[in-house]
Design an enzyme around this catalytic site. Structure first.
Site, PDB file in Angstrom:
ATOM      1  N   TRP A 133       0.877  -1.236   0.245  1.00  0.00           N
ATOM      2  CA  TRP A 133       0.090  -0.025  -0.078  1.00  0.00           C
ATOM      3  C   TRP A 133       0.848   1.363  -0.152  1.00  0.00           C
ATOM      4  CZ3 TRP A 133      -5.582   0.427   0.458  1.00  0.00           C
ATOM      5  CH2 TRP A 133      -5.890   1.676   0.544  1.00  0.00           C
ATOM      6  N   GLU A 195       7.903  -1.517   1.540  1.00  0.00           N
ATOM      7  CA  GLU A 195       7.639  -0.950   3.072  1.00  0.00           C
ATOM      8  C   GLU A 195       8.587  -1.918   3.591  1.00  0.00           C
ATOM      9  OE1 GLU A 195       3.379  -0.439   3.954  1.00  0.00           O
ATOM     10  OE2 GLU A 195       3.450  -1.726   2.017  1.00  0.00           O
ATOM     11  N   ASP A 228       9.235   2.874   1.754  1.00  0.00           N
ATOM     12  CA  ASP A 228       8.305   3.832   2.154  1.00  0.00           C
ATOM     13  C   ASP A 228       8.286   3.656   3.739  1.00  0.00           C
ATOM     14  OD1 ASP A 228       5.902   4.606   3.067  1.00  0.00           O
ATOM     15  OD2 ASP A 228       4.756   3.853   1.117  1.00  0.00           O
ATOM     16  N   GLN A 231       4.753   4.217   7.948  1.00  0.00           N
ATOM     17  CA  GLN A 231       4.112   3.923   9.188  1.00  0.00           C
ATOM     18  C   GLN A 231       5.275   3.151  10.226  1.00  0.00           C
ATOM     19  OE1 GLN A 231       0.512   1.315   9.304  1.00  0.00           O
ATOM     20  NE2 GLN A 231       0.045   2.111   7.392  1.00  0.00           N
ATOM     21  N   LYS A 257       2.854  10.243   7.876  1.00  0.00           N
ATOM     22  CA  LYS A 257       2.285   9.696   8.938  1.00  0.00           C
ATOM     23  C   LYS A 257       2.875  10.138  10.240  1.00  0.00           C
ATOM     24  CE  LYS A 257      -0.465   5.856   7.079  1.00  0.00           C
ATOM     25  NZ  LYS A 257      -1.677   6.515   7.241  1.00  0.00           N
ATOM     26  N   ARG A 383      -3.946  -5.016  13.226  1.00  0.00           N
ATOM     27  CA  ARG A 383      -3.061  -4.165  13.188  1.00  0.00           C
ATOM     28  C   ARG A 383      -3.169  -3.317  14.347  1.00  0.00           C
ATOM     29  NH1 ARG A 383      -2.013  -0.424   8.174  1.00  0.00           N
ATOM     30  NH2 ARG A 383      -4.412  -0.091   8.216  1.00  0.00           N
TER      31      ARG A 383
END
Length: 410
Positions: A133, A195, A228, A231, A257, A383
């Site tokens: 994502w 990620e 990336d 998070q 974020k 999560r």
């Protein structure tokens, strides 16, 4: 008030899933407060962003001060908060990552990173994980495979998915993946964007050694490697950046974020050499809110708190506490098949996807907000990403509620 949900039904575009049927009135620390007086423990840090909790007093003070002084500028103008944040971010990173562009969202930072990679390499093809994502804008969405690909017409040409790493012989899997990429490529491989821990993909953590091997694949093909860390960046995993575990430094790093602790702030970070080549080729990513001083000031405060309170160490310590509690749940509930993750980004997997929604609803009824990832063939993965400022007591409360919810449903 009486017409609230009628107005929702009449006037709001539904943009993914269903709206939680609670009216959130305020938030503080690790908790949300509804209009009807309920207190809800937030185990998602908002949208996985609020690493300092809600309404952190230092953030509140910064916003009040900065918005009264300098909030927004013409995009070609600069202010001290912007340059200070660029310098300070670079100081937290390996020396090769020294050039920073400040933007707003994760999608935007990934869009800029991919645009830069294509311009610098003179190529256009992009490789990403099949459960990735990276955002909902054009290039970021074309490199997103976990959801949202159906019904919108053709994605940008030249995008290839490779399997997310799984147990077993990951090197053979990676070799086969790039054999297939090479077979499909028209000879224009520009970048690989990944990620370090796949969050929307179900908190999947590639094994040690994987990213070094992936970087070699990129080097062999003249591709740039983009991490990336929307998070995972800024201390959430127990280190400042998740890529530190692997000793692999990306060509381009994207942050979002966590950098704004809930406010819209993102960054693209790259080397002086890549930035110089991009500039020589007339790199253009000129947006309305590039280099905005208000959120840059917030970013500086986020760094202040992370450093002063040593929240990387705190995330590692609290992460161990959280994992212990979740492992205990797993030992008593056969429905739970795995606990994984790093620091305060943890996944709890359940075998029966049909029970995901009932467990989530029961958690909310008991005062805990949870997020569930549902991927085909994966069951469901909760999560769990509490604020780095959470207390051990708050973590214990969340684990207790989750335990009760699983027990009542499973």
């Amino acid at each position: 008030m009486d017409n609230f949900w009628d107005d929702v039904d009449r006037h709001l575009v539904r943009y993914g899933g269903t709206f939680t049927r609670e009216i959130i009135d305020s938030a503080s620390g690790s908790f949300l407060f509804t209009e009807d007086g309920r207190r809800v423990l937030d185990f998602t840090s908002g949208q996985m962003s609020g690493i300092l909790g809600h309404s952190h007093p230092r953030i509140v003070e910064t916003v009040r001060r900065q918005i009264a002084n300098l909030d927004h500028l013409f995009s070609g103008m600069l202010s001290r908060p912007v340059v200070d944040l660029a310098r300070r971010l670079a100081e937290t990173l390996p020396p090769s990552l020294s050039k920073v562009q400040l933007l707003t969202t994760g999608a935007e930072s990934n869009e800029a990173a991919l645009r830069m990679a294509k311009l610098v390499t003179g190529k256009h093809e992009v490789v990403a994980f099949a459960r990735s994502w990276h955002g909902m804008t054009a290039a970021a969405a074309a490199a997103t495979y976990s959801a949202g690909r159906k019904g919108y017409g053709p994605a940008a040409p030249g995008n290839f998915a490779i399997p997310a790493p799984s147990a077993g012989d990951w090197q053979a899997q990676l070799d086969l993946a790039f054999d297939l990429v090479d077979a499909q490529s028209v000879g224009s491989l520009a970048a690989c964007i990944v990620e370090p821990i796949l969050s929307s993909g179900g908190i999947l953590e590639p094994p040690p050694g994987y990213f070094a091997a992936l970087q070699r694949k990129c080097r062999e093909r003249g591709m740039l490697l983009i991490f990336d860390e929307a998070q995972t960046g800024l201390c959430r995993t127990g280190t400042w950046y998740a890529f530190e575990r692997d000793g692999v430094v990306p060509d381009i790093l994207t942050l979002s974020k966590t950098l704004g602790a809930g406010l819209p702030l993102a960054a693209v970070v790259t080397s002086a050499e890549i930035e110089a080549e991009a500039h020589a080729r007339n790199y253009l990513f000129f947006t309305t809110h590039v280099s905005d001083p208000l959120v840059a000031a917030v970013g500086n405060t986020v760094l202040d708190v992370l450093i002063e309170e040593r929240l990387d160490e705190r995330a590692a310590k609290l992460g161990a506490v959280l994992r212990n509690g979740l492992t205990d749940i797993a030992s008593r509930h056969p429905l739970v098949t795995d606990v994984r993750g790093r620091g305060l980004l943890v996944g709890l997997e359940i075998a029966d996807e049909s029970l995901s929604a009932p467990i989530t609803r029961r958690c909310l009824e008991l005062g805990l907000h949870m997020n569930i990832v549902q991927m085909p063939g994966m069951g469901g993965v909760f999560r769990i990403a509490p604020p780095l400022t959470a207390t051990e007591e708050e973590l214990a409360l969340g684990v207790s509620i989750l335990d009760e919810a699983i027990g009542s449903v499973g």
